[in-house]
Design a protein around this motif. Structure first.
Motif, PDB file in Angstrom:
ATOM      1  N   TYR A  45      48.832 -22.277 -17.071  1.00 50.33           N
ATOM      2  CA  TYR A  45      47.927 -21.592 -16.149  1.00 50.33           C
ATOM      3  C   TYR A  45      48.703 -21.000 -14.988  1.00 50.33           C
ATOM      4  CZ  TYR A  45      43.631 -22.924 -18.394  1.00 50.33           C
ATOM      5  OH  TYR A  45      42.606 -23.035 -19.300  1.00 50.33           O
ATOM      6  N   GLU A 105      44.994 -19.043 -11.803  1.00 50.17           N
ATOM      7  CA  GLU A 105      43.702 -19.505 -12.299  1.00 50.17           C
ATOM      8  C   GLU A 105      43.330 -18.950 -13.670  1.00 50.17           C
ATOM      9  OE1 GLU A 105      40.545 -19.740  -9.228  1.00 50.17           O
ATOM     10  OE2 GLU A 105      42.053 -18.961  -7.832  1.00 50.17           O
ATOM     11  N   GLU A 106      44.316 -18.364 -14.349  1.00 47.42           N
ATOM     12  CA  GLU A 106      44.070 -17.832 -15.685  1.00 47.42           C
ATOM     13  C   GLU A 106      44.987 -18.523 -16.691  1.00 47.42           C
ATOM     14  OE1 GLU A 106      41.094 -15.085 -14.648  1.00 47.42           O
ATOM     15  OE2 GLU A 106      41.922 -15.391 -16.654  1.00 47.42           O
ATOM     16  N   GLU A 107      44.492 -18.665 -17.905  1.00 54.43           N
ATOM     17  CA  GLU A 107      45.350 -19.172 -18.977  1.00 54.43           C
ATOM     18  C   GLU A 107      46.309 -18.060 -19.374  1.00 54.43           C
ATOM     19  OE1 GLU A 107      43.709 -21.583 -22.418  1.00 54.43           O
ATOM     20  OE2 GLU A 107      44.552 -19.888 -23.525  1.00 54.43           O
ATOM     21  N   SER A 134      40.915 -27.483 -23.677  1.00 51.44           N
ATOM     22  CA  SER A 134      40.659 -26.414 -22.725  1.00 51.44           C
ATOM     23  C   SER A 134      41.160 -26.851 -21.356  1.00 51.44           C
ATOM     24  CB  SER A 134      39.167 -26.073 -22.657  1.00 51.44           C
ATOM     25  OG  SER A 134      38.437 -27.193 -22.199  1.00 51.44           O
ATOM     26  N   HIS A 191      41.722 -25.679 -16.879  1.00 51.46           N
ATOM     27  CA  HIS A 191      41.262 -24.937 -15.706  1.00 51.46           C
ATOM     28  C   HIS A 191      42.317 -25.085 -14.617  1.00 51.46           C
ATOM     29  CE1 HIS A 191      38.173 -23.032 -13.250  1.00 51.46           C
ATOM     30  NE2 HIS A 191      38.521 -23.832 -12.275  1.00 51.46           N
ATOM     31  N   GLN A 192      42.474 -24.027 -13.816  1.00 52.39           N
ATOM     32  CA  GLN A 192      43.320 -24.122 -12.629  1.00 52.39           C
ATOM     33  C   GLN A 192      42.491 -23.737 -11.425  1.00 52.39           C
ATOM     34  OE1 GLN A 192      46.723 -21.447 -12.141  1.00 52.39           O
ATOM     35  NE2 GLN A 192      47.886 -23.096 -11.175  1.00 52.39           N
ATOM     36  N   SER A 229      45.166 -28.580 -11.541  1.00 54.86           N
ATOM     37  CA  SER A 229      44.692 -28.200 -12.878  1.00 54.86           C
ATOM     38  C   SER A 229      44.034 -29.381 -13.581  1.00 54.86           C
ATOM     39  CB  SER A 229      45.874 -27.695 -13.700  1.00 54.86           C
ATOM     40  OG  SER A 229      45.493 -27.379 -15.030  1.00 54.86           O
TER      41      SER A 229
END
Lengths: 113, 111
Positions: free
Chosen positions: B49, B52-54, B65, B67-68, B74
């Motif tokens: 990440y 905030e994006e993969e 799955s 998240h950041q 994260s």
């Protein structure tokens, strides 16, 4: 594709003797190369890296590694082993076009008193 | 300067359950990667990440799955746990995708 081979599952050496842990790699472009050490039940600790420049790279705790482009190798070395160096060592490679390193299976280094 | 921290240290779940693992990166680092390390193996990349994006994903199913958050911390979520998900889960942070600094890991056991 990128890959790493650590041909030895285990390396045994007597304290005070030099040690070598072998690593060979394969990438399509120029490599970024890394060595990490892992102690039992712990995360990996960064030791050293090769990005560009001198082929001999010096890192933490007296370790060094030599980048050999023709042999696609990045062997980890130390002139005089300590019992406290006993741990699991991982080599990793990353193609400069990728964000992600690929790790080898690891080599267990055992230093005997 | 705090290094990479992960919570919890250990976790035991049963098959079919869901789990959330957490990671706080080293101060100043903006990139977080997650790895799965099975016993006797090297770390296997799950995803990374950044902002905030993969940014990139390894060969793991959609059950995994992440998240950041804006503070760069994260989470890793795993749904429908399988026995084979038992492993040490490592979080690593970095700046400019050079050397990564690893946390101590979360040992997940699925029974």
């Amino acid at each position: 594709a990128q890959s790493v081979a650590q041909p030895e599952d285990q390396v045994n050496v007597a304290e005070g003797n030099p040690l070598t842990v072998k690593c060979t790699y394969s990438v399509s472009g120029n490599p970024y190369l890394f060595w990490y050490v892992q102690y039992p039940n712990r995360g990996l600790q960064f030791l050293l890296k090769y990005i560009t420049g001198d082929n001999l790279v010096k890192g933490s705790y007296g370790f060094e590694a030599e980048f050999n482009k023709s042999q696609t190798s990045f062997h980890l070395k130390k002139p005089s082993a300590l019992v406290s160096d006993s741990a699991l060592y991982f080599c990793a490679v990353r193609d400069i076009s990728s964000y992600i390193p690929t790790f080898g299976r690891g080599t267990s280094l055992i230093v005997h008193p | 300067d705090a290094g990479v921290t992960q919570s919890p240290t250990h976790l035991i779940k049963t098959r079919g359950q869901q789990v959330t693992l957490r990671c706080s990166p080293k101060s100043g680092h903006d990139t977080v990667s997650w790895y799965q390390q099975a016993l006797g193996q090297g770390p296997q990349f799950i995803f990374q990440y950044y902002e905030e994006e993969e940014r990139q994903r390894g060969n793991f199913p959609d059950r995994f799955s992440g998240h950041q958050f804006p503070n760069y911390s994260s989470e890793l979520n795993v749904n429908a746990l399988l026995l084979g998900d038992s492993a040490l889960y490592l979080c690593a942070s970095s700046l400019t995708s050079n050397e990564q600094y690893f946390g101590p890991g979360t040992r997940l056991t699925v029974t």
